[in-house]
Scaffold this active site. Structure first.
Site, PDB file in Angstrom:
ATOM      1  CG  ASP A   1      -1.953  -0.960   1.259  1.00 42.76           C
ATOM      2  OD1 ASP A   1      -2.343  -1.716   0.096  1.00 42.76           O
ATOM      3  OD2 ASP A   1      -2.894  -1.288   2.185  1.00 42.76           O
TER       4      ASP A   1
ATOM      5  NE  ARG B   1      -2.011  -9.992   0.342  1.00 38.75           N
ATOM      6  CZ  ARG B   1      -2.525  -9.826   1.063  1.00 38.75           C
ATOM      7  NH1 ARG B   1      -2.831  -8.539   1.519  1.00 38.75           N
ATOM      8  NH2 ARG B   1      -3.024 -10.794   1.654  1.00 38.75           N
TER       9      ARG B   1
HETATM   10  N1  LIG Z   1      -1.709  -0.191  17.506  1.00 43.09           N
HETATM   11  C1  LIG Z   1      -1.241  -1.605  17.495  1.00 43.09           C
HETATM   12  N2  LIG Z   1      -0.405  -2.129  18.476  1.00 43.09           N
HETATM   13  C2  LIG Z   1       0.150  -3.012  18.460  1.00 43.09           C
HETATM   14  N3  LIG Z   1      -0.013  -4.023  17.590  1.00 43.09           N
HETATM   15  C3  LIG Z   1      -0.622  -3.747  16.452  1.00 43.09           C
HETATM   16  C4  LIG Z   1      -1.492  -2.397  16.453  1.00 43.09           C
HETATM   17  N4  LIG Z   1      -1.922  -2.301  15.120  1.00 43.09           N
HETATM   18  C5  LIG Z   1      -1.697  -3.531  14.660  1.00 43.09           C
HETATM   19  N5  LIG Z   1      -0.973  -4.239  15.349  1.00 43.09           N
HETATM   20  C6  LIG Z   1      -0.511  -5.492  15.100  1.00 43.09           C
HETATM   21  O1  LIG Z   1       0.441  -5.705  14.270  1.00 43.09           O
HETATM   22  C7  LIG Z   1       0.347  -6.817  13.029  1.00 43.09           C
HETATM   23  C8  LIG Z   1      -0.039  -6.286  11.604  1.00 43.09           C
HETATM   24  O2  LIG Z   1      -0.953  -5.440  11.652  1.00 43.09           O
HETATM   25  P1  LIG Z   1      -1.892  -5.216  10.351  1.00 43.09           P
HETATM   26  O3  LIG Z   1      -2.741  -6.547  10.076  1.00 43.09           O
HETATM   27  O4  LIG Z   1      -2.670  -4.005  10.420  1.00 43.09           O
HETATM   28  O5  LIG Z   1      -0.971  -5.095   9.283  1.00 43.09           O
HETATM   29  P2  LIG Z   1       0.207  -4.327   8.731  1.00 43.09           P
HETATM   30  O6  LIG Z   1       1.468  -4.391   9.616  1.00 43.09           O
HETATM   31  O7  LIG Z   1      -0.557  -2.839   8.734  1.00 43.09           O
HETATM   32  O8  LIG Z   1       0.492  -4.674   7.211  1.00 43.09           O
HETATM   33  P3  LIG Z   1      -0.372  -4.408   5.886  1.00 43.09           P
HETATM   34  O9  LIG Z   1      -1.499  -3.318   6.168  1.00 43.09           O
HETATM   35  O10 LIG Z   1       0.729  -4.247   4.866  1.00 43.09           O
HETATM   36  O11 LIG Z   1      -1.011  -5.630   5.687  1.00 43.09           O
HETATM   37  C9  LIG Z   1      -0.888  -7.705  13.849  1.00 43.09           C
HETATM   38  O12 LIG Z   1      -0.537  -8.712  14.502  1.00 43.09           O
HETATM   39  C10 LIG Z   1      -1.730  -6.554  14.726  1.00 43.09           C
HETATM   40  O13 LIG Z   1      -2.225  -7.326  15.610  1.00 43.09           O
HETATM   41  O1  LIG Z   2      -4.981  -9.977   3.700  1.00 45.49           O
HETATM   42  P1  LIG Z   2      -6.319  -9.640   3.649  1.00 45.49           P
HETATM   43  O2  LIG Z   2      -6.616  -9.112   5.238  1.00 45.49           O
HETATM   44  O3  LIG Z   2      -7.092  -9.733   2.938  1.00 45.49           O
HETATM   45  O4  LIG Z   2      -5.619  -7.824   3.295  1.00 45.49           O
HETATM   46  C1  LIG Z   2      -5.977  -7.335   2.362  1.00 45.49           C
HETATM   47  C2  LIG Z   2      -5.317  -5.593   2.595  1.00 45.49           C
HETATM   48  O5  LIG Z   2      -3.880  -6.030   2.561  1.00 45.49           O
HETATM   49  C3  LIG Z   2      -3.342  -5.322   1.914  1.00 45.49           C
HETATM   50  O6  LIG Z   2      -3.063  -5.878   0.827  1.00 45.49           O
HETATM   51  C4  LIG Z   2      -1.795  -4.742   2.607  1.00 45.49           C
HETATM   52  O7  LIG Z   2      -2.714  -3.831   3.728  1.00 45.49           O
HETATM   53  C5  LIG Z   2      -4.236  -4.061   1.552  1.00 45.49           C
HETATM   54  O8  LIG Z   2      -4.236  -3.526   0.480  1.00 45.49           O
HETATM   55  C6  LIG Z   2      -5.541  -4.703   1.440  1.00 45.49           C
HETATM   56  O9  LIG Z   2      -6.801  -4.081   1.925  1.00 45.49           O
END
Ligand SMILES: Nc1ncnc2c1ncn2[C@@H]1O[C@H](COP(=O)(O)OP(=O)(O)OP(=O)(O)O)[C@@H](O)[C@H]1O
Ligand SMILES: O=P(O)(O)OC[C@H]1O[C@](O)(CO)[C@@H](O)[C@@H]1O
Ligand SMILES: [Mg+2]
Length: 474
Positions: free
Chosen positions: A218, A377
Site C-alpha cells: 500500500d 502481492r
Molecule cells: N496499534 C497497534 N498496537 C500493537 N499491535 C498492533 C497495532 N496495530 C496492529 N498491530 C499488530 O500488527 C500486526 C500487523 O498489523 P496489520 O494487520 O494492520 O498489518 P500491517 O502491518 O499494517 O501490514 P499491511 O497493512 O501491509 O497488511 C498484527 O498482528 C496486529 O495485531
Molecule cells: O489479507 P487481507 O486481510 O485480505 O488483506 C487485504 C489488505 O492487505 C493489503 O494488501 C495490505 O495492507 C491491503 O491493500 C488490502 O486491503
C-alpha cells in the site's frame, strides 16, 4: 553522519537509543574476501556534504553534519566502527506480520546471511506466523543454507497473521528464549506493535535490540520514500490493466474496470495508472468523487465512450466507500488487527454504471470487471524491490549489531537511514491530491478532478505532505 529530511522543520535529533553508551570496540567479523570492501564502507568521511544543482537551483543537501542547518535529522544507516554484540552472544529472531508483500523472503534471507556472513553470528530463529507465533507456535531455525533460495518465492517462509499482538506475552517469550535482537517485518500496524514491544523491553530493562523493516504494497508508511513490495505490486497490476484495455477496445462501448488494493491510500492505483497510459480514469480513497450530474463520473464515461468508443477505469478498493454506505447498510466490521473491512467498491460501481446506461435505453455498453486481488502481492519481488530489500536488511543488521534499538530502517530522500519508531507510527502516508503527483495523474488521464476547489482545500488541510522539497524537485 546525519541525514537531513526537511530543512524547514525544527531540529529533532535521534531519539532512539543505543542499548549502552559505552559500546565495545569490536569490528564486524568479515570474511576475508569482503574485508577490503567493508573497510571502505566502514570508515567513510564523517561529513559528506552533497550539493547538487538542477537548473541552477540547489536541490539536494541531504547529508549534513549534525551541527548543520535546522531540520529533522535521521542517523544514516550502515556499518559502525563500534559494535555492541560479540558474534557468539547474538541470539536473533525474525518475524513477519500483516498482509503478504513481494520481497518478504528476500528480507528474511538477507538478515540471516548478513548476521552469519558479516558478523559471524550463528543463532537466528524464525517466529512462525506473525506476532502470535512468539507465544503460540514453534520457532524455525534459520541458517544461510535454509534461506538460500527463498527470495525466488512469493509470500513468507515464516508465515504471517493479523491480530494476536499481546505485548506482555511477546516480551515474556523474548526474555525466556534469551533473544537479544528482534527483526520485525511489517506494515504500519506491525510497526506500532514493534514500538509497543520496544517500550516494554525498555520498561523491563532488557538489553534487546528491536529493529523494524517497513513492508507494504500500500506504500502507506510515512517518512520513507517508499515501502518494499510497492513497485512489484503496481508492476504486476499492469497485467490486469492490459487485459481490461484489450477487452474494452474490442467491444462497442467497452468499459474495462480494474479494482486494485489500497485500503486508505491510493498509491497502487495512482502509480499503476501512470505506468500504464491506457487508463482514462483513476479513483482513489483520498479524492472524493460523485456519480450523477454535471462533472460526475457518469458524465465523464459518456464523454469518453462518445469520443473513443471505449474506456478503462482503475479504482482503489478504499475509494467511494462513503458512496456505498449511502446506498447500502453501513458496515463497521474489522479484521483481527482492527482494520476496517471494506465493501466491494468494484462490484458496486460496475452495477451502478450498468444501471445508468440501461436506464432509458441510453447506450448499450459492455463492461468487464477485473479484480486481480491477491495476485499483485503473492509474487516474489522484482529486481528493483529485491535490491531494496537487501539494503534494508543489511541496514537493520548493522543497526542492531551497533546496539541501536527502537528504529525502523528506511530510505529517506534516497538515503538509507534509521528512523525512530515514533516518527513512523504517528501517521499514515496518503496521496496528497493537491500535490504534484496527483496533478500529473490528472494531466495524464485527462479525467475531471471530481472535486470543487472548496472540498480540495479542506482535504488539503488534512493531508499535509510528509516531506518538503525544493520547488520543482519532486
Ligand atoms: N496499534 C497497534 N498496537 C500493537 N499491535 C498492533 C497495532 N496495530 C496492529 N498491530 C499488530 O500488527 C500486526 C500487523 O498489523 P496489520 O494487520 O494492520 O498489518 P500491517 O502491518 O499494517 O501490514 P499491511 O497493512 O501491509 O497488511 C498484527 O498482528 C496486529 O495485531
Ligand atoms: O489479507 P487481507 O486481510 O485480505 O488483506 C487485504 C489488505 O492487505 C493489503 O494488501 C495490505 O495492507 C491491503 O491493500 C488490502 O486491503
Ligand atoms: Mg496496514
Amino acid at each position: 553522519m546525519y541525514l537531513k529530511m526537511c530543512h524547514t522543520y525544527p531540529i529533532t535529533f535521534m531519539i532512539f537509543q543505543r542499548i549502552q553508551t559505552h559500546c565495545k570496540i569490536i569490528l564486524p567479523i568479515l570474511s576475508s574476501s569482503s574485508t577490503l570492501l567493508m573497510r571502505t564502507i566502514l570508515f567513510p568521511k564523517m561529513l559528506v556534504l552533497q550539493s547538487t544543482t538542477k537548473n541552477g537551483i540547489p536541490f539536494f543537501t541531504v547529508v549534513v553534519h549534525k551541527d548543520g542547518p535546522r531540520g529533522i535529522h535521521f542517523r544514516r544507516a550502515g556499518p559502525r566502527q563500534r559494535v555492541y554484540f560479540e558474534s557468539d552472544e547474538v541470539h536473533a529472531c525474525i518475524v513477519t506480520c500483516g498482509g503478504l508483500c513481494p520481497g518478504l523472503n528476500t528480507v528474511i534471507r538477507e538478515i540471516v546471511c548478513g548476521l552469519y556472513h558479516m558478523y559471524g553470528a550463528n543463532k537466528v530463529l524464525g517466529i512462525d506466523g506473525g506476532y502470535r507465533g512468539f507465544y503460540s507456535k514453534n520457532t524455525i531455525t534459520l541458517t544461510p543454507k535454509v534461506v538460500n533460495d527463498i527470495h525466488k518465492r512469493g509470500g513468507t517462509v515464516l508465515g504471517t497473521s493479523r491480530g494476536g499482538h499481546d505485548t506482555s506475552k511477546i516480551v515474556d517469550s523474548i526474555q525466556d528464549r534469551g533473544i537479544n535482537q528482534v527483526y520485525i517485518i511489517g506494515g504500519d500496524g506491525t510497526q506500532k506493535g514493534a514500538a509497543a514491544i520496544y517500550e516494554e523491553i525498555k520498561r523491563r530493562g532488557l538489553k534487546v535490540a528491536i529493529a523494524g523493516i517497513p513492508k507494504t504494497i500500500d506504500n502507506d508508511i510515512p517518512i520513507i520514500d517508499k515501502s518494499f513490495g510497492f513497485d512489484t505490486a503496481y508492476e504486476e497490476a499492469q497485467r490486469a490493466i492490459n487485459a481490461a484495455h484489450v477487452e474494452a477496445e474490442s467491444a462497442e462501448n467497452g468499459i474495462g474496470l480494474v479494482k486494485l488494493m489500497g485500503r486508505d491510500s491510493g498509491f497502487i492505483a495512482m502509480y499503476a495508472t501512470l505506468a500504464s497510459r491506457d487508463v482514462d480514469c483513476c479513483l482513489i480513497p483520498e479524492s472524493p468523487f460523485y456519480l450523477e450530474g454535471k462533472g460526475g463520473l457518469f458524465e465523464f464515461i459518456e464523454k469518453q465512450l462518445k469520443e473513443n468508443g471505449h474506456m478503462v477505469i482503475v479504482i482503489a478498493e478504499g475509494a467511494g466507500q462513503d458512496l456505498i454506505s449511502e446506498s447500502l447498510q453501513s458496515n463497521d466490521q474489522q479484521d483481527a488487527s482492527g482494520n476496517k473491512l471494506l465493501k466491494d467498491v468494484g462490484l458496486w460501481i460496475s452495477q451502478r454504471i450498468k444501471d445508468h446506461f440501461a436506464k432509458e435505453n441510453k447506450t448499450s455498453i459492455t463492461l468487464k470487471y477485473i479484480d486481480p486481488t491477491y495476485m499483485i502481492r503473492a509474487i516474489p519481488g522484482n529486481a528493483s524491490d529485491n535490491v531494496y530489500c537487501t539494503l534494508l536488511a543489511q541496514s537493520a543488521v548493522h543497526g542492531a549489531m551497533a546496539g541501536y534499538t527502537g528504529f525502523t530502517v528506511g530510505l529517506v530522500n534516497t538515503r538509507h537511514t534509521y528512523i525512530p519508531f515514533n516518527r513512523i507510527t504517528e501517521k499514515q502516508n496518503k496521496v496528497v491530491i493537491t500535490d504534484r503527483m496527483w496533478a500529473r495523474l490528472l494531466s495524464s488521464t485527462n479525467q475531471p478532478s471530481f472535486t470543487n476547489p472548496k472540498v480540495a482545500t479542506e482535504v488539503d488541510k488534512e493531508q499535509k505532505p510528509t516531506a518538503q522539497f525544493w520547488d520543482g524537485d519532486n
